[in-house]
Design a protein around this motif. Structure first.
Motif, mmCIF file in Angstrom:
data_model
loop_
_atom_site.group_PDB
_atom_site.id
_atom_site.type_symbol
_atom_site.label_atom_id
_atom_site.label_comp_id
_atom_site.label_asym_id
_atom_site.label_seq_id
_atom_site.Cartn_x
_atom_site.Cartn_y
_atom_site.Cartn_z
ATOM 1 N N TYR A 128 -3.707 2.577 11.321
ATOM 2 C CA TYR A 128 -3.357 3.995 11.407
ATOM 3 C C TYR A 128 -4.545 4.957 11.315
ATOM 4 C CZ TYR A 128 -2.911 3.113 6.298
ATOM 5 O OH TYR A 128 -3.109 2.710 5.006
ATOM 6 N N GLY B 269 -11.847 -9.615 -8.486
ATOM 7 C CA GLY B 269 -11.671 -8.322 -7.810
ATOM 8 C C GLY B 269 -10.453 -8.237 -6.903
ATOM 9 N N ARG B 270 -9.794 -9.360 -6.644
ATOM 10 C CA ARG B 270 -8.614 -9.390 -5.761
ATOM 11 C C ARG B 270 -7.490 -10.151 -6.423
ATOM 12 N NH1 ARG B 270 -8.226 -5.978 -1.566
ATOM 13 N NH2 ARG B 270 -10.354 -5.502 -1.129
ATOM 14 N N LEU B 271 -6.356 -9.540 -6.570
ATOM 15 C CA LEU B 271 -5.216 -10.217 -7.184
ATOM 16 C C LEU B 271 -3.979 -10.030 -6.322
ATOM 17 C CD1 LEU B 271 -5.779 -9.073 -10.881
ATOM 18 C CD2 LEU B 271 -6.366 -11.284 -9.883
ATOM 19 N N PHE C 242 -6.677 -1.135 8.457
ATOM 20 C CA PHE C 242 -5.411 -0.511 8.868
ATOM 21 C C PHE C 242 -5.480 0.117 10.260
ATOM 22 C CE2 PHE C 242 -5.678 -0.476 4.279
ATOM 23 C CZ PHE C 242 -4.513 -1.133 3.951
ATOM 24 N N ARG D 256 -12.277 -1.088 8.177
ATOM 25 C CA ARG D 256 -11.051 -0.842 7.422
ATOM 26 C C ARG D 256 -9.891 -1.456 8.215
ATOM 27 N NH1 ARG D 256 -10.284 0.047 3.154
ATOM 28 N NH2 ARG D 256 -8.745 1.694 3.185
ATOM 29 N N ASN E 155 -3.976 6.793 -5.408
ATOM 30 C CA ASN E 155 -4.067 7.321 -4.041
ATOM 31 C C ASN E 155 -4.167 8.831 -4.120
ATOM 32 O OD1 ASN E 155 -2.807 5.443 -1.390
ATOM 33 N ND2 ASN E 155 -3.116 4.580 -3.422
ATOM 34 N N MET F 229 -7.756 3.637 -4.576
ATOM 35 C CA MET F 229 -8.749 3.021 -5.464
ATOM 36 C C MET F 229 -8.020 2.082 -6.411
ATOM 37 S SD MET F 229 -10.269 4.349 -8.813
ATOM 38 C CE MET F 229 -11.833 3.922 -9.536
ATOM 39 N N GLY F 230 -8.423 0.813 -6.411
ATOM 40 C CA GLY F 230 -7.716 -0.169 -7.228
ATOM 41 C C GLY F 230 -8.229 -0.216 -8.650
ATOM 42 N N HIS G 229 -1.872 -5.153 -8.022
ATOM 43 C CA HIS G 229 -2.875 -4.249 -8.578
ATOM 44 C C HIS G 229 -2.283 -2.858 -8.608
ATOM 45 C CE1 HIS G 229 -3.557 -3.589 -4.232
ATOM 46 N NE2 HIS G 229 -4.131 -2.447 -4.547
ATOM 47 N N THR H 61 0.288 4.373 1.615
ATOM 48 C CA THR H 61 0.195 5.390 2.681
ATOM 49 C C THR H 61 1.469 5.521 3.532
ATOM 50 O OG1 THR H 61 -2.145 4.883 2.634
ATOM 51 C CG2 THR H 61 -1.412 6.314 4.396
ATOM 52 N N TYR I 17 -6.047 9.733 8.922
ATOM 53 C CA TYR I 17 -4.952 9.160 9.739
ATOM 54 C C TYR I 17 -4.094 10.309 10.250
ATOM 55 C CZ TYR I 17 -2.741 9.548 5.111
ATOM 56 O OH TYR I 17 -2.295 10.010 3.899
ATOM 57 N N GLU J 202 0.882 -1.186 0.000
ATOM 58 C CA GLU J 202 0.000 0.000 0.000
ATOM 59 C C GLU J 202 0.905 1.216 0.000
ATOM 60 O OE1 GLU J 202 -1.707 1.562 3.387
ATOM 61 O OE2 GLU J 202 -0.467 0.506 4.816
ATOM 62 N N ALA K 217 -14.754 -3.791 -2.525
ATOM 63 C CA ALA K 217 -14.768 -2.325 -2.457
ATOM 64 C C ALA K 217 -13.976 -1.732 -3.617
ATOM 65 C CB ALA K 217 -14.169 -1.871 -1.140
ATOM 66 N N LEU K 218 -14.516 -0.641 -4.171
ATOM 67 C CA LEU K 218 -13.813 0.063 -5.247
ATOM 68 C C LEU K 218 -12.765 1.021 -4.680
ATOM 69 C CD1 LEU K 218 -16.926 0.983 -7.402
ATOM 70 C CD2 LEU K 218 -15.200 -0.697 -7.978
ATOM 71 N N GLN L 267 -3.073 1.207 -7.876
ATOM 72 C CA GLN L 267 -3.959 1.981 -7.004
ATOM 73 C C GLN L 267 -3.762 3.464 -7.240
ATOM 74 O OE1 GLN L 267 -3.829 2.077 -2.589
ATOM 75 N NE2 GLN L 267 -4.430 -0.072 -2.684
HETATM 76 P P1 HAM Z 1 -7.178 -0.613 0.809
HETATM 77 O O1 HAM Z 1 -8.631 -0.622 1.162
HETATM 78 O O2 HAM Z 1 -6.367 -1.735 1.323
HETATM 79 O O3 HAM Z 1 -6.597 0.793 1.309
HETATM 80 O O4 HAM Z 1 -7.020 -0.560 -0.754
HETATM 81 C C1 HAM Z 1 -7.679 0.413 -1.513
HETATM 82 C C2 HAM Z 1 -8.334 -0.215 -2.731
HETATM 83 O O5 HAM Z 1 -7.341 -0.914 -3.474
HETATM 84 C C3 HAM Z 1 -9.395 -1.247 -2.444
HETATM 85 O O6 HAM Z 1 -10.644 -0.659 -2.239
HETATM 86 C C4 HAM Z 1 -9.359 -2.075 -3.712
HETATM 87 O O7 HAM Z 1 -10.052 -1.422 -4.775
HETATM 88 C C5 HAM Z 1 -7.896 -2.048 -4.088
HETATM 89 N N1 HAM Z 1 -7.219 -3.284 -3.645
HETATM 90 C C6 HAM Z 1 -6.658 -3.545 -2.448
HETATM 91 N N2 HAM Z 1 -6.127 -4.773 -2.415
HETATM 92 C C7 HAM Z 1 -6.334 -5.314 -3.645
HETATM 93 C C8 HAM Z 1 -6.017 -6.569 -4.258
HETATM 94 N N3 HAM Z 1 -5.359 -7.523 -3.614
HETATM 95 N N4 HAM Z 1 -6.399 -6.767 -5.545
HETATM 96 C C9 HAM Z 1 -7.059 -5.804 -6.211
HETATM 97 N N5 HAM Z 1 -7.375 -4.608 -5.695
HETATM 98 C C10 HAM Z 1 -7.034 -4.361 -4.430
HETATM 99 C C11 HAM Z 1 -5.286 1.161 1.278
HETATM 100 O O8 HAM Z 1 -4.426 0.542 0.714
HETATM 101 C C12 HAM Z 1 -5.014 2.494 1.967
HETATM 102 N N6 HAM Z 1 -3.569 2.682 2.010
HETATM 103 C C13 HAM Z 1 -5.725 3.602 1.237
HETATM 104 C C14 HAM Z 1 -5.498 4.971 1.812
HETATM 105 C C15 HAM Z 1 -4.840 5.988 1.191
HETATM 106 N N7 HAM Z 1 -5.902 5.396 2.997
HETATM 107 C C16 HAM Z 1 -5.500 6.661 3.144
HETATM 108 N N8 HAM Z 1 -4.852 7.014 2.066
#
Ligand code: HAM
Length: 436
Positions: free
Chosen positions: A275, A126-128, A273, A271, A135, A319-320, A131, A91, A300, A89, A293-294, A133
């Protein structure tokens, strides 16, 4: 054949489990989505940043959360004995970059990135395991106006991709409000993160596992029961919406044109995380096939502290690309012309000796901003035309003895077969933008 050769011949053409190859038609879809992401982020005044996918593993170990660190992170030891992670991720990287230049940077910062992430998950729709993202993070201001801006960017991006309120919805929750409920049933602060993480995984485990986990996490059957009944009692209650930060958030979102009907206050939204400190949210697709989730994000305010930096409030989302692509396909919202190659004019060469002339002509036309490819295959003209057809090229042009002699070329419009004979300097007329 040597053994090495034999082995090489048998190598699988499959990509590594859970990752994707992007053939040109996939990359075009990706570029379209990324283009919209950039356009919307920049329309809110966000500046692009980036960083390496390699980070020290400890960056995530302090505050990202148990599931990501213990189950999903790709970690290896480099040749110098350092523990390295492929970033799961963005962040923590963002927080590190801001903390490193804290003195020089003038707040607020509005930053965005489109970056590749890696998580060792069970690959599913939807999960791989990799991906991309988007941010967007707003660093500096505290309070609901910044929270609302972040949610609004997420929403406007969906609208710019053609989605409507009937397709997607927003779930919000608030860590502070949740913590108050836990405080009131007497759950000590140090147990709250474990309870939150368990609730976050509620849908991934059985009811029995969840109940047992709660008893353990809360420290007894009585307190666990009390806690769950309190949450059920509060669930969906309008009193939650009357709380100051939530009411202000709803009002600000409505000022940005997001109807309250698009938002649900979901007490169970955790959620994963550790933080997050305040508002958290997710955007979801209402279609039953796309239950991932999209977007996910939240506030934080303490993350920069792990670098010894002063506290700086921050809010953002990720957003993925995987889930949004499924959503756009489900609702048939991807533009049709993404299937076409970017070639505008395909030059068919009637015989090999005309290749030089075709090359020069192609280059002259490229200099006039026309996207040109020349066919050097030496194949029969019918085959060259077939290839242009397959790539859905709008125009083809023939270079042969006759064309060179008269200094004019036969140009054929592929949609209806209409042919014109044009001099070199007339060809660009075909590609002029048409105005209504
Ligand atoms: P997260 O919910 O883990 O948040 O990931 C954000 C988005 O990334 C998810 O809603 C999804 O669309 C996509 N995503 C996550 N994991 C996967 C996966 N394995 N395969 C496909 N898509 C995926 C974060 O990562 C936080 N760091 C977001 C954030 C930014 N919070 C504050 N700032």
């Amino acid at each position: 054949m040597t053994n090495d050769h034999k082995r090489l011949n048998k190598l699988s053409t499959e990509p590594y489990k859970g990752v994707r190859d992007f053939y040109p038609e996939d990359q075009r879809v990706q570029n379209y989505i990324f283009g919209k992401m950039r356009e919307v982020a920049e329309s809110f005044g966000y500046s692009e940043y980036n960083a390496s996918v390699l980070e020290p593993a400890e960056l995530y170990e302090v505050k990202s959360g148990e599931e990501i660190v213990n189950e999903q992170m790709y970690v290896f030891e480099d040749r110098g004995g350092r523990r390295v992670a492929l970033r799961p991720e963005m962040t923590p990287t963002l927080a590190r970059m801001v903390a490193a230049r804290r003195r020089e940077l003038s707040l607020p910062l509005r930053w965005y990135t489109i970056a590749n992430m890696f998580r060792y998950e069970r690959p599913q729709r939807g999960r791989l395991r990799e991906h991309w993202q988007l941010n967007c993070d707003l660093i500096g201001p505290n309070g609901p106006a910044a929270d609302a801006e972040i949610i609004t960017i997420a929403w406007k991006l969906l609208m710019s991709l053609g989605l409507k309120e009937e397709h997607v919805g927003i779930r919000v929750s608030h860590r502070g409000i949740f913590a108050d409920i836990l405080d009131k049933v007497g759950l000590p602060a140090e147990k709250q993160a474990v309870v939150r993480n368990l609730i976050d995984r509620k849908d991934k485990i059985s009811k029995g596992e969840f109940e047992e986990g709660m008893i353990e996490a809360a420290g007894g059957e009585d307190i666990s029961k009390k806690l769950l009944s309190r949450l059920h009692e509060k669930e969906g209650k309008s009193e939650l919406l009357a709380l100051t930060p939530i009411k202000a958030l709803y009002d600000l979102l409505s000022a940005s044109g997001i109807n309250n009907t698009a938002i649900t206050y979901d007490l169970w939204l955790m959620r994963g995380f550790d933080y997050y400190t305040g508002m958290v949210f997710e955007v979801f697709d209402k279609h039953p096939d796309n239950n991932r989730a999209l977007f996910g994000g939240g506030r934080y305010d303490n993350l920069l502290e792990i670098f010894g930096s002063e506290k700086i409030p921050a809010v953002g989302f990720g957003m993925g690309d995987v889930a949004i692509r499924n959503t756009l396909e489900t609702y048939r919202l991807l533009p049709e012309n993404l299937q076409m190659s970017s070639i505008q004019l395909y030059i068919c060469v009637l015989a090999e000796q005309f290749a030089g002339h075709a090359t020069a002509l192609g280059q002259n036309l490229r200099d006039k901003n026309i996207k040109v490819a020349v066919d050097y295959s030496g194949r029969k003209i019918a085959d060259q035309v077939k290839k242009a057809n397959k790539d859905a090229v709008p125009y083809i042009l023939f270079v042969g003895e006759e064309e060179i002699k008269i200094g004019k070329y036969r140009v054929k419009r592929m949609t209806d077969g209409q042919e014109r004979t044009l001099a070199e300097n007339e060809i660009k007329i075909l590609f002029r933008p048409k105005y209504d």
